[in-house]
Design a protein around this motif. Structure first.
Motif, PDB file in Angstrom:
ATOM      1  N   ALA A  42       0.835  -1.192   0.000  1.00  0.00           N
ATOM      2  CA  ALA A  42       0.000   0.000   0.000  1.00  0.00           C
ATOM      3  C   ALA A  42       0.872   1.244   0.000  1.00  0.00           C
ATOM      4  O   ALA A  42       1.962   1.250   0.555  1.00  0.00           O
ATOM      5  N   ASN A  43       0.355   2.319  -0.628  1.00  0.00           N
ATOM      6  CA  ASN A  43       1.114   3.569  -0.574  1.00  0.00           C
ATOM      7  C   ASN A  43       0.910   4.218   0.791  1.00  0.00           C
ATOM      8  O   ASN A  43       0.068   3.794   1.582  1.00  0.00           O
ATOM      9  N   ALA A  44       1.667   5.270   1.062  1.00  0.00           N
ATOM     10  CA  ALA A  44       1.691   5.875   2.402  1.00  0.00           C
ATOM     11  C   ALA A  44       0.354   6.487   2.808  1.00  0.00           C
ATOM     12  O   ALA A  44       0.088   6.651   3.992  1.00  0.00           O
ATOM     13  N   LEU A  45      -0.510   6.837   1.863  1.00  0.00           N
ATOM     14  CA  LEU A  45      -1.793   7.473   2.178  1.00  0.00           C
ATOM     15  C   LEU A  45      -2.905   6.468   2.484  1.00  0.00           C
ATOM     16  O   LEU A  45      -3.879   6.806   3.161  1.00  0.00           O
ATOM     17  N   THR A  46      -2.779   5.249   2.015  1.00  0.00           N
ATOM     18  CA  THR A  46      -3.868   4.269   2.124  1.00  0.00           C
ATOM     19  C   THR A  46      -4.314   4.036   3.561  1.00  0.00           C
ATOM     20  O   THR A  46      -5.499   4.161   3.868  1.00  0.00           O
ATOM     21  N   PHE A  47      -3.393   3.696   4.433  1.00  0.00           N
ATOM     22  CA  PHE A  47      -3.760   3.431   5.822  1.00  0.00           C
ATOM     23  C   PHE A  47      -4.316   4.670   6.531  1.00  0.00           C
ATOM     24  O   PHE A  47      -5.363   4.589   7.166  1.00  0.00           O
ATOM     25  N   PRO A  48      -3.645   5.830   6.435  1.00  0.00           N
ATOM     26  CA  PRO A  48      -4.189   7.006   7.134  1.00  0.00           C
ATOM     27  C   PRO A  48      -5.596   7.378   6.666  1.00  0.00           C
ATOM     28  O   PRO A  48      -6.439   7.771   7.485  1.00  0.00           O
ATOM     29  N   LEU A  49      -5.866   7.270   5.375  1.00  0.00           N
ATOM     30  CA  LEU A  49      -7.213   7.569   4.870  1.00  0.00           C
ATOM     31  C   LEU A  49      -8.232   6.584   5.442  1.00  0.00           C
ATOM     32  O   LEU A  49      -9.322   6.980   5.879  1.00  0.00           O
ATOM     33  N   THR A  53     -11.304   7.499   8.044  1.00  0.00           N
ATOM     34  CA  THR A  53     -12.683   7.086   7.742  1.00  0.00           C
ATOM     35  C   THR A  53     -13.268   6.298   8.914  1.00  0.00           C
ATOM     36  O   THR A  53     -14.415   6.536   9.317  1.00  0.00           O
ATOM     37  N   LEU A  54     -12.490   5.389   9.467  1.00  0.00           N
ATOM     38  CA  LEU A  54     -12.952   4.625  10.629  1.00  0.00           C
ATOM     39  C   LEU A  54     -13.196   5.540  11.827  1.00  0.00           C
ATOM     40  O   LEU A  54     -14.204   5.389  12.538  1.00  0.00           O
ATOM     41  N   ASN A  55     -12.298   6.484  12.062  1.00  0.00           N
ATOM     42  CA  ASN A  55     -12.474   7.417  13.176  1.00  0.00           C
ATOM     43  C   ASN A  55     -13.719   8.276  12.982  1.00  0.00           C
ATOM     44  O   ASN A  55     -14.473   8.515  13.934  1.00  0.00           O
ATOM     45  N   PHE A  56     -13.943   8.753  11.769  1.00  0.00           N
ATOM     46  CA  PHE A  56     -15.127   9.564  11.491  1.00  0.00           C
ATOM     47  C   PHE A  56     -16.406   8.754  11.732  1.00  0.00           C
ATOM     48  O   PHE A  56     -17.333   9.220  12.396  1.00  0.00           O
ATOM     49  N   ALA A  57     -16.428   7.538  11.203  1.00  0.00           N
ATOM     50  CA  ALA A  57     -17.602   6.674  11.382  1.00  0.00           C
ATOM     51  C   ALA A  57     -17.809   6.340  12.864  1.00  0.00           C
ATOM     52  O   ALA A  57     -18.946   6.305  13.349  1.00  0.00           O
ATOM     53  N   THR A  58     -16.728   6.118  13.586  1.00  0.00           N
ATOM     54  CA  THR A  58     -16.821   5.850  15.023  1.00  0.00           C
ATOM     55  C   THR A  58     -17.417   7.053  15.751  1.00  0.00           C
ATOM     56  O   THR A  58     -18.297   6.893  16.606  1.00  0.00           O
ATOM     57  N   ALA A  59     -16.959   8.246  15.422  1.00  0.00           N
ATOM     58  CA  ALA A  59     -17.497   9.457  16.053  1.00  0.00           C
ATOM     59  C   ALA A  59     -18.995   9.579  15.805  1.00  0.00           C
ATOM     60  O   ALA A  59     -19.773   9.875  16.733  1.00  0.00           O
ATOM     61  N   PHE A 172      -5.241  13.377  10.702  1.00  0.00           N
ATOM     62  CA  PHE A 172      -5.164  13.004   9.286  1.00  0.00           C
ATOM     63  C   PHE A 172      -5.212  14.243   8.395  1.00  0.00           C
ATOM     64  O   PHE A 172      -4.413  14.381   7.454  1.00  0.00           O
ATOM     65  N   LEU A 173      -6.136  15.159   8.680  1.00  0.00           N
ATOM     66  CA  LEU A 173      -6.263  16.352   7.848  1.00  0.00           C
ATOM     67  C   LEU A 173      -5.015  17.235   7.921  1.00  0.00           C
ATOM     68  O   LEU A 173      -4.572  17.789   6.919  1.00  0.00           O
ATOM     69  N   PHE A 174      -4.433  17.344   9.118  1.00  0.00           N
ATOM     70  CA  PHE A 174      -3.183  18.095   9.266  1.00  0.00           C
ATOM     71  C   PHE A 174      -2.059  17.440   8.455  1.00  0.00           C
ATOM     72  O   PHE A 174      -1.216  18.119   7.865  1.00  0.00           O
ATOM     73  N   MET A 175      -2.020  16.120   8.459  1.00  0.00           N
ATOM     74  CA  MET A 175      -0.922  15.383   7.819  1.00  0.00           C
ATOM     75  C   MET A 175      -1.114  15.157   6.325  1.00  0.00           C
ATOM     76  O   MET A 175      -0.160  14.800   5.633  1.00  0.00           O
ATOM     77  N   LEU A 176      -2.298  15.372   5.821  1.00  0.00           N
ATOM     78  CA  LEU A 176      -2.625  15.057   4.427  1.00  0.00           C
ATOM     79  C   LEU A 176      -1.615  15.608   3.406  1.00  0.00           C
ATOM     80  O   LEU A 176      -1.215  14.873   2.495  1.00  0.00           O
ATOM     81  N   PRO A 177      -1.141  16.840   3.556  1.00  0.00           N
ATOM     82  CA  PRO A 177      -0.165  17.329   2.559  1.00  0.00           C
ATOM     83  C   PRO A 177       1.189  16.613   2.595  1.00  0.00           C
ATOM     84  O   PRO A 177       1.983  16.761   1.669  1.00  0.00           O
ATOM     85  N   TYR A 178       1.450  15.849   3.627  1.00  0.00           N
ATOM     86  CA  TYR A 178       2.787  15.280   3.819  1.00  0.00           C
ATOM     87  C   TYR A 178       2.866  13.782   3.492  1.00  0.00           C
ATOM     88  O   TYR A 178       3.930  13.195   3.612  1.00  0.00           O
TER      89      TYR A 178
END
Length: 179
Positions: A42-49, A53-59, A172-178
């Motif tokens: 997987a590329n570096a973005l796959t897991f964080p995305l 999504t899991l955190n958002f759904a959990t909230a 995740f949103l803070f880290m998205l550009p990196y």
């Protein structure tokens, strides 16, 4: 009935304590791995995305579960909270796999945003470790019918769990550009 509960507590409490210690230790050890093994290519973005999504759904589930509790729809409350717990377990398994697969990505922001990010990140990490025993005890008390004890611990569990879920999305949103 009280004898059964006492006997189940002899098993449940040590298991909860053991998991509460093991989970943060395992995550910490994996963060310090000298070598990574990209298990799923997987590329570096796959897991964080996926984690965001899991955190958002959990909230969302936590808020809905709280609503069901407030309107005394206890079966819906129980089922919604079990679903939130299951998403959190999936998150935890995926997070462990992501730490095996990819090294941590450094945050590249500066100034006020950097301080804000690290405040959110540090509180998220600390409360993530604290939430493990709280969630486990809350689930155990509710599912074993110990509703007064369940309500007492849930008063602490709910806002902390919600904070961890929401700040997980923010990190995740803070880290998205990196990524």
């Amino acid at each position: 009935m009280k004898t059964i509960l006492r006997n189940s507590e002899k098993v449940a409490v040590p298991v909860i304590i053991g998991l509460s210690v093991a989970v943060p230790v395992i995550v910490l050890v994996l963060m310090l791995l000298p070598e990574r093994y990209n298990l799923f290519n997987a590329n570096a973005l796959t897991f964080p995305l996926f984690h965001a999504t899991l955190n958002f759904a959990t909230a969302i589930l936590l808020i809905v579960g709280y609503f069901f509790m407030r309107i005394q729809k206890y079966n819906l409350h129980r089922n919604t909270m079990i679903a939130a717990f299951c998403l959190s377990v999936i998150f935890l398994i995926s997070y462990v796999l992501s730490k095996i697969s990819h090294a941590p990505v450094p945050y590249g922001g500066t100034g006020f945003m950097r301080y804000t990010y690290f405040f959110i990140l540090i509180t998220h990490i600390v409360l993530s470790a604290i939430i493990v025993p709280l969630v486990l005890f809350t689930m155990y008390r509710g599912l074993s019918g110990q509703y007064k004890k369940h309500a007492k611990v849930a008063r602490w569990t709910f806002p902390i769990w919600l904070y961890v879920a929401v700040t997980g999305v923010l990190v995740f949103l803070f880290m998205l550009p990196y990524y």
